[in-house]
Design an enzyme around this catalytic site. Structure first.
Site, PDB file in Angstrom:
ATOM      1  CE1 TYR A 106     -95.959  32.751  22.403  1.00 26.67           C
ATOM      2  CE2 TYR A 106     -96.860  32.573  24.472  1.00 26.67           C
ATOM      3  CZ  TYR A 106     -96.518  32.073  23.376  1.00 26.67           C
ATOM      4  OH  TYR A 106     -96.754  30.890  23.371  1.00 26.67           O
ATOM      5  CG  ASP A 163     -90.022  26.628  10.991  1.00 27.56           C
ATOM      6  OD1 ASP A 163     -90.864  26.024  11.782  1.00 27.56           O
ATOM      7  OD2 ASP A 163     -89.103  27.357  11.220  1.00 27.56           O
ATOM      8  CG  ASN A 164     -88.992  32.174  10.022  1.00 22.51           C
ATOM      9  OD1 ASN A 164     -89.125  31.367  10.957  1.00 22.51           O
ATOM     10  ND2 ASN A 164     -89.254  33.366  10.113  1.00 22.51           N
TER      11      ASN A 164
END
Ligand code: NAD
Ligand code: UDP
Length: 317
Positions: free
Chosen positions: A150, A31-32
């Site tokens: 998205y 994850d970031n």
């Protein structure tokens, strides 16, 4: 299995880590923290079977050691422009996570000959003209509207996943997730469940966008994770909808939240977001999930909401 989960510090990713670790697998979380929180994984700090790599999936991914499965969940997920976590405020990152992140994670799956599972979404159906939505419906999507960053990234991700399956023979799966809620959602995430619960616990009126007649079908997180694990262990390659099929209008939903929290402040109506592509009706057809996975949702809306409200209270919302 040794399993890579991207988006591990997010709402769904952290529940997936817990579930797969509980079943005896080894998990590598990635994850970031663009929309997720380290707190969601804090309880795994001393778990010998869990390792974490802080990394942006849009850049080339290297994971040492053999992987048996790759689950790509990294992406902003809230449509609400009022939230800093909303994907319309993170448009380039959202498109990169869906496009480059999917390419990079598919590359990892190919190199490892691993099972691959893409977290897709009901948003690929857009503002649907067919109801309920079946997997063979192609959707009604605005390619340049605010939600397109998205929707089109996820549609591209599905197409790329099928290309890797057909061309490279990668063992891929696609889950189309419908509105899922539960503990560990970000309180400021802007999606309707945390928004309404947060407002109700503050004794404020719930903000309904438009006339409140638009519908969603809310799935409790444990049910969704069950479906995803069943899909992971299956041989399915075609997309599968996972979601709860009980359809609720936002007016009904606000009434339920106010009743369960004892909030007497009622509701307030704000301008509708139809012009921004807010879908007017959404309900999964779950016949495929029932037939090919033997899955069906178990948790009733009010039970799941009670658990979620308890979580937000304990988290100090
Ligand atoms: P979330 O925001 O809680 O989790 C997403 C996680 O991905 C966060 O931890 C975020 O920091 C991480 N992330 C985003 N971009 C990244 C990047 N470039 N590199 C590394 N990590 C990155 O959202 P969620 O609800 O848990 O959603 C998880 C996945 O499920 C998303 O792919 C979303 O599109 C999909 N999904 C969720 C729902 C739902 O109802 N919750 C519905 C449909 C689809
Ligand atoms: N919504 C609302 N008030 C809010 C947040 C959302 O009325 O404070 C509505 C929103 O317009 C949409 C529905 O709730 O019709 C679900 O929105 P959400 O952001 O949870 O996700 P979506 O299903 O649109 O991706």
């Amino acid at each position: 299995m040794r399993i890579l989960i991207t988006g591990a510090a997010g709402f769904l990713g952290s529940h997936l880590c817990d579930r797969l670790l509980a079943e005896g697998h080894q998990v590598v979380g990635m994850d970031n923290f663009i929309t997720g929180k380290p707190e969601n994984l804090a309880h795994l700090a001393n778990n010998q079977n869990f390792t974490f790599i802080r990394h942006d999936v849009s850049a080339y991914i290297f994971v040492p050691g053999k992987l048996d499965a790759v689950l790509h969940f990294a992406s902003p997920a809230s449509p609400n422009p009022a939230s800093p976590f909303g994907y319309t405020n993170l448009p380039i990152q959202t498109m990169k996570a869906g496009a480059l992140g999917t390419h990079n994670t598919l590359g990892v799956a190919l190199a490892n000959q691993a099972r691959y599972l893409l977290a897709s979404t009901s948003e690929i159906y857009g503002d649907p003209l067919e109801h309920p939505q079946r997997e063979d419906y192609w959707g009604h999507v605005n390619p340049i509207g605010p939600r397109s960053v998205y929707d089109e990234a996820k549609r591209f991700a599905e197409a790329l996943t099928m290309a890797y399956h057909r061309f490279h023979n990668v063992n891929t799966a696609i889950v189309r997730i419908f509105n899922t809620y539960g503990p560990r959602m970000h309180i400021d995430d802007g999606r309707v469940v945390p928004n309404f619960i947060h407002q109700a616990l503050q004794g404020q009126p719930l903000t309904i966008y438009g006339d409140g007649k638009q519908t969603r079908s809310f799935c409790y997180v444990d049910d969704l994770i069950d479906g995803i694990v069943k899909l992971l262990l299956s041989k399915e390659h075609e997309p599968v909808n996972i979601g709860n099929d009980t359809e609720t209008s936002m007016n009904e939903f606000a009434e339920i939240i106010n009743r369960l929290t004892g909030n007497t402040a009622g509701v307030t109506y704000l301008p509708d977001r139809r012009g921004e592509g807010d879908p007017q009706r959404r309900q999964p057809d779950t016949a495929r999930a029932r037939a090919v996975l033997g899955w069906q949702p178990q948790v009733a809306l009010e039970d799941g909401l009670q658990r979620t409200i308890a979580y937000f209270k304990q988290a100090g919302a």
